[in-house]
Design an enzyme around this catalytic site. Sequence first.
Site, PDB file in Angstrom:
ATOM      1  N   GLY A 202       0.724  -1.141   0.008  1.00 29.78           N
ATOM      2  CA  GLY A 202       0.020  -0.089  -0.131  1.00 29.78           C
ATOM      3  C   GLY A 202       0.838   1.350  -0.152  1.00 29.78           C
ATOM      4  N   ASN A 203       0.273   2.482   0.224  1.00 29.24           N
ATOM      5  CA  ASN A 203       0.999   3.582   0.246  1.00 29.24           C
ATOM      6  C   ASN A 203       0.362   4.459   1.295  1.00 29.24           C
ATOM      7  OD1 ASN A 203      -1.201   5.337  -0.976  1.00 29.24           O
ATOM      8  ND2 ASN A 203      -0.735   3.947  -2.689  1.00 29.24           N
ATOM      9  N   ARG A 204       0.795   5.442   1.718  1.00 30.88           N
ATOM     10  CA  ARG A 204       0.401   6.490   2.880  1.00 30.88           C
ATOM     11  C   ARG A 204      -0.587   7.531   2.785  1.00 30.88           C
ATOM     12  NH1 ARG A 204       5.671   8.937   5.155  1.00 30.88           N
ATOM     13  NH2 ARG A 204       4.202   9.871   6.615  1.00 30.88           N
TER      14      ARG A 204
END
Length: 403
Positions: A202-204
């Site tokens: 995922g990413n932030r």
Amino acid sequence: MFVVVGVTGGIAAYKTVSLVRLLVKAGHDVHVIPTEDALRFVGLPTWEALSRNPVTTSVHDDVARVRHVALGQSADLVIVAPATANTLAAMAAGLASDLLGTTLLATTAPVVVAPAMHTEMWRHPATAHNMRVLRARGVHVVGPADGVLTGGDSGPGRMSEPEEIVAAALALVERPRDLAGLSIVVSAGGTREPIDPVRFIGNRSSGRQGVAIARAAADRGADVTLVAAHLDADVRPDPRVEVIAAGTADDLGRTMDAVAPGADVIVMAAAVADYSVAAVADHKLRKQDSPGGLTLELVENRDIVAGLVARRRVGQTIVAFAAETVADDEELRERARVKAARKGVDLLAANAVGWAQGFETVDNALTIVGRDGDVVATASGSKDDTAHALLDVIVAVRRTTAS
Ligand code: CTP
């Protein structure tokens, strides 16, 4: 305009006297709701005399007219100034223990709060959490300003000046309905690419900026669809917005392809993974299957926005985002210029990100470039403010291309 002014128990209540005067002088119908504590600072007769309307604090007054909800239902705008740490906590929790509490729950009008408290209280994680909850719910926050506080200490915590609060509050209600009749699709949040049934890459991205754009577009009269990848738990889309969940880059791509033909404006604010796992395991991977290390093969995902641009219909405006790790503003502008050209979008909004920048924050700074790569606007402030600034540019671009 019917304006409710909530006054809570802080010394800055004395400044709210001039805030009420400003509103009355500008011709607004002002209804003051002090809390019991606020009356220790400024008395009820003062509020009645200034507002020229009856003032009560209790839900048990004027029951025949269902006053505990009537004021909230009639309000076009609600201002809470000063907003103490206690009141902000009560608002975040949705407490209805007095007339101000019930009014805040009964209203659908924009709500503006002007916090005032000591710096330590403002910075306390509990207050910070409450502010995040309120902002995510669409409450607009003015201040607090930095300066000398009662007791001689100084720092952020002073209530902003009445003129500033009134100007910010009126600007909200007087938003142009310049997107009325337009259909806008906004993608937001970060995609999650599965590795196995329990793990993902995922990413932030929190989804906060995209959700703010969707809400701002609804405020300006648009018919809004939000294609939502993963959003942080405290980021809640506005109820006026239609939400379609799309967890992976592939889901997001297929959903965007399906909704794009009906859109006048597309804003790709989602952080889309560039790669997904080539072979997603159908069971939870175990350490014993890959002793000593695990290599995942990733395959490139298609560029969704490039596909939308290729199939763009006449009159459609397409906006991309770019979160870049850069050394300075100049590098950000250069990256934005190159990316806007590569993607073929009408506008690209770039922001600088880093380990401690751009994520999980309520504020943002955008550099917006046009198709030719020139900077057409810069905007900074809350994600609601930057959302409106981006929509201003979109409206301006559509005007020039239409004429
Ligand atoms: N985007 C997209 N499809 C992808 C990746 C990104 O539509 N597979 C969109 C994003 O939603 C954003 C814009 O493209 O609006 C820019 O995203 P970014 O990740 O910065 O662009 P990339 O093309 O991945 O560029 P690079 O990896 O070179 O920075």
